[in-house]
Scaffold this active site. Structure first.
Site, PDB file in Angstrom:
ATOM      1  N   ASP A   1     -43.002-107.328 -18.370  1.00 47.61           N
ATOM      2  CA  ASP A   1     -42.101-108.342 -17.799  1.00 47.61           C
ATOM      3  C   ASP A   1     -42.701-109.740 -17.950  1.00 47.61           C
ATOM      4  OD1 ASP A   1     -39.887-109.332 -16.561  1.00 47.61           O
ATOM      5  OD2 ASP A   1     -40.515-108.806 -14.532  1.00 47.61           O
TER       6      ASP A   1
ATOM      7  N   ASN B   1     -41.531-112.189 -20.452  1.00 42.62           N
ATOM      8  CA  ASN B   1     -41.401-112.830 -21.768  1.00 42.62           C
ATOM      9  C   ASN B   1     -40.563-114.105 -21.693  1.00 42.62           C
ATOM     10  OD1 ASN B   1     -42.709-110.600 -22.712  1.00 42.62           O
ATOM     11  ND2 ASN B   1     -40.935-109.676 -23.694  1.00 42.62           N
TER      12      ASN B   1
ATOM     13  N   HIS C   1     -40.069-112.751 -26.408  1.00 41.26           N
ATOM     14  CA  HIS C   1     -40.035-111.325 -26.769  1.00 41.26           C
ATOM     15  C   HIS C   1     -40.886-111.082 -28.017  1.00 41.26           C
ATOM     16  CE1 HIS C   1     -37.171-110.826 -23.656  1.00 41.26           C
ATOM     17  NE2 HIS C   1     -36.158-111.363 -24.281  1.00 41.26           N
TER      18      HIS C   1
ATOM     19  N   ARG D   1     -27.378-108.942 -20.455  1.00 44.12           N
ATOM     20  CA  ARG D   1     -27.943-110.260 -20.798  1.00 44.12           C
ATOM     21  C   ARG D   1     -27.034-110.955 -21.817  1.00 44.12           C
ATOM     22  NH1 ARG D   1     -34.487-110.311 -20.584  1.00 44.12           N
ATOM     23  NH2 ARG D   1     -34.592-109.417 -18.503  1.00 44.12           N
TER      24      ARG D   1
ATOM     25  N   LEU E   1     -52.199 -90.659 -30.078  1.00 44.14           N
ATOM     26  CA  LEU E   1     -51.464 -91.178 -28.910  1.00 44.14           C
ATOM     27  C   LEU E   1     -49.967 -90.909 -29.013  1.00 44.14           C
ATOM     28  CD1 LEU E   1     -51.555 -93.140 -26.365  1.00 44.14           C
ATOM     29  CD2 LEU E   1     -50.946 -94.950 -27.989  1.00 44.14           C
TER      30      LEU E   1
ATOM     31  N   ARG F   1     -41.688-104.271  -8.363  1.00 42.37           N
ATOM     32  CA  ARG F   1     -40.538-103.362  -8.290  1.00 42.37           C
ATOM     33  C   ARG F   1     -40.691-102.285  -9.362  1.00 42.37           C
ATOM     34  NH1 ARG F   1     -37.439-108.398  -7.873  1.00 42.37           N
ATOM     35  NH2 ARG F   1     -37.281-108.525 -10.137  1.00 42.37           N
TER      36      ARG F   1
END
Ligand code: FPP
Length: 251
Positions: free
Chosen positions: A19, A21, A36, A70, A130, A193
């Site tokens: 969060d 950007n 972004h 958005r 990964l 949050r």
């Protein structure tokens, strides 16, 4: 990361809400899309560090079910960025042995992006490093509903007795499937949050919130998050005494 050693124990699975950007870009007088784009660098860093340290799984929240509301140009630029990022990074991911998977409502994405995702997933499916999940058009409530629908359809068809639905089977129908639950959730951008991320799977995650904006997230901040995790006593509903250790001070 300093001296190449991570604090122990290490989380098996790290989830990150990236969060900040937009604020990062605004502070520089840039368009949100520039924020972004800048957010790709810490993504590379986290993938590299998690691979190097031997973290089993990393799940990144890139675009929520709610982000569709958005402005259209921001949505379009994010979708373009996802396409370009997969195109540009796939060879490097392959070199690192990463298994890439996109989780979320992929039918909501363009056919072109869906095809590119399918190709990237197929290309890395046989890797053993990964496990990287990128959540796109993802919502925790959506995930629970789609799992419930899948299981309900199996019950209606007679393939699954209702009594056979337990927590393990339900979790397996969620997007993360049989991956271990995230042990650590990192959220940047000064918000505290969950924001509809992995609602089921985060049940026992340790929560690390930091004020840094995502494009500024770096190796030192990742190290702080890992040190925070290493200092937690995870009780899963038991008492500290049952775990055979005196409870640590809770910060
Ligand atoms: C939240 O910040 C961030 C997003 C909605 C997009 C995250 C996407 C990336 C980091 C791009 C690269 C990702 C991958 C894995 C290809 P925000 O826009 O809500 O920031 P704000 O709260 O400051 O407005």
């Amino acid at each position: 990361m300093s001296d190449n050693v991570a604090p122990a124990p290490l989380p098996r699975h790290i989830a990150i809400t990236m969060d900040g950007n937009g604020r990062w870009a605004a502070a520089r007088g840039l368009a949100r899309s520039a924020g972004h784009k800048a957010g790709l660098e810490p993504v590379r860093l986290c993938v590299r560090e998690c691979s190097r340290l031997g973290v089993e799984a990393l799940t990144l929240f890139a675009f929520s079910s709610e982000n569709w509301s958005r402005p259209a140009e921001e949505v379009a630029s994010l979708m373009g960025l996802f396409f370009e990022a997969i195109e540009r990074e796939i060879s490097d991911l392959e070199r690192q042995g990463v298994v890439l998977r996109i989780i979320g409502h992929r039918q909501a994405l363009s056919v072109r992006l869906q095809a590119q995702i399918a190709a990237a997933e197929a290309r890395t499916a046989g890797n053993t490093g990964l496990k990287l999940q990128v959540a796109v058009s993802y919502g925790g409530r959506w995930d629970i509903v789609q799992a419930a629908r899948t299981l309900a359809a199996q019950c209606v068809s007679g393939a699954l007795p209702v009594a056979a639905i337990d927590e393990t089977r339900f979790a397996a129908a969620l997007e993360l499937g049989t991956l271990p639950d995230p042990d650590l959730l990192i959220r940047t951008g000064a918000e505290r949050r969950i924001s509809n991320f992995l609602l089921w799977n985060l049940a026992y995650a340790e929560l690390y919130f930091c004020d840094r904006l995502w494009p500024d997230f770096d190796a030192a901040e990742l190290e702080r998050a890992l040190a925070f995790f290493a200092g937690r006593e995870r009780r899963f509903g038991h008492t500290g005494g049952q775990l055979g250790a005196a409870p640590k001070a809770v910060p």
